[in-house]
Design an enzyme around this catalytic site. Structure first.
Site, short mmCIF file in Angstrom:
data_model
loop_
_atom_site.label_atom_id
_atom_site.label_comp_id
_atom_site.label_asym_id
_atom_site.label_seq_id
_atom_site.Cartn_x
_atom_site.Cartn_y
_atom_site.Cartn_z
N TYR A 102 12.58 2.35 80.63
CA TYR A 102 12.31 3.33 79.59
C TYR A 102 13.31 3.15 78.45
CZ TYR A 102 9.17 5.18 83.13
OH TYR A 102 8.17 5.30 84.08
N GLY A 113 13.79 3.15 99.48
CA GLY A 113 13.24 2.76 100.76
C GLY A 113 14.09 3.08 101.96
N ARG A 172 9.44 9.65 98.51
CA ARG A 172 8.13 9.94 99.08
C ARG A 172 8.17 10.77 100.36
NH1 ARG A 172 5.06 4.14 97.97
NH2 ARG A 172 4.76 4.46 95.71
#
Length: 345
Positions: free
Chosen positions: A177, A293, A315
């Site tokens: 970004y 992860g 997640r």
């Protein structure tokens, strides 16, 4: 899991009740005016048992928007909406930082009209996630006065975050970004004081950090970085020199923490000598958040091995609002699936 559940002091101002951090997770659930909803307040409040919540990325001004329904922090209504969120988190005993965001060339005029802006007039190839009919355009290369205005806008967004009740801010300098675009040779081909050399390419990020810390304090300011190019940016081995310089300069400044930007921290970069967390740990004495992860078990081990200080979970926290309690009690976690993105639970 002893490491994960130890209290941790970011500094004299902010104490965390454990070392588990909720990673910033873009959910695209703000209303049509980019105002946070009551559903979002409930969502964050249910995860307040983490030591720190980092909010989904929050747009600092209209032309920073690159995804649908991502919340802003530049209007009174947006500030008021976030205050409902932060009140709910604090009521449940949590702490929350706002992640300040401008997507640069990853923005799309569909959302705001006008032009997209970036360090250089180089388009990112591809289409907007969730709106694949929209292709990225060549952005306008920022002028010096426009860069100065962006520094003002980041600073005002930080002040707005404190007004909205956030405990601090994380400046989003990662994931390809706007701020990250200044730091990589593939996206920054400027020939002025913001390009060519590591010192020049790091100038804008450092100006933003300095302006924000001067406004709200270094104890309430953090920074996310992606030294390795892995998303929205192409690899250039010269980038190592830019980040070596940037991190050396950041050592002279007070920050609450540094946060690695990576989806999978097992990914290694030859020019960094290993993973992003490995490079950041060896290049900085700041408090470091590791992400990418990790499970509770592997993150706990990494903290034991001094790879980083705090563990960000993404997640699994979408799938398990009660993640902390489940880890404490040894319960099985609900497995994440993409269908869960359709609603806030």
């Amino acid at each position: 899991m002893d490491n994960l559940f130890q209290p941790f002091a970011l500094n004299d101002t902010i104490k965390l009740k454990n070392r588990i951090v909720m990673a910033p997770l873009t959910r695209c659930m703000a209303d049509e005016n980019l105002v946070p909803t009551q559903q979002m307040a409930d969502y964050y409040a249910r995860r307040a048992e983490t030591g720190l919540i980092i909010s989904e990325a929050v747009i600092i001004r209209p032309d920073g928007q690159g995804y649908p329904n991502t919340p802003g922090l530049f209007t009174p209504a947006q500030i008021d909406g976030w205050r409902v969120v932060t009140d709910a988190v604090h009521k449940n005993g949590g702490k929350i930082f706002a992640q300040l965001w401008h997507t640069g060339r990853i923005a799309h005029t569909h959302f705001f009209g006008g032009e997209t802006v970036a360090p250089s007039a180089i388009a990112h190839e591809g289409t907007v996630p969730r709106m694949r009919e929209l292709s990225y355009a060549v952005p306008k290369a920022l002028s010096k006065p426009e860069i100065d205005q962006l520094i003002v806008d980041y600073t005002q967004a930080a002040a707005n975050a404190i007004d909205a009740g956030f405990d601090g801010v994380e400046i989003h300098g990662a994931n390809g970004y706007l701020i990250d675009q200044f730091l990589h040779y593939s996206s920054n081909i400027r020939e002025d004081e913001y390009g060519v050399t590591p010192q020049n390419m790091a100038r804008f990020p450092l100006q933003v950090v300095d302006a924000v810390t001067n406004r709200i304090g270094g104890d309430r300011t953090a920074l996310r970085l992606s030294p390795g190019a892995y998303v929205h940016i192409d690899t250039d081995t010269r980038d190592r020199d830019v980040f070596d310089y940037l991190l050396k300069e950041l050592e002279k400044r007070e920050l609450a923490y540094l946060h690695g930007g990576i989806f999978d921290d097992s990914m290694e970069f030859d020019y960094l000598g290993g993973s992003i967390s490995h490079y950041l740990r060896n290049s900085s004495n700041k408090t470091l958040i590791g992400v990418g992860g990790y499970s509770a078990e592997s993150g706990n081990e990494a903290i034991s091995n001094n790879q980083f200080d705090l563990l960000a979970i993404g997640r699994p926290l979408i799938a398990n609002p009660d993640y902390v309690e489940k880890i404490k009690s040894g319960q099985a976690l609900t497995e994440y699936s993409e269908e869960m993105l359709a609603e806030l639970v």
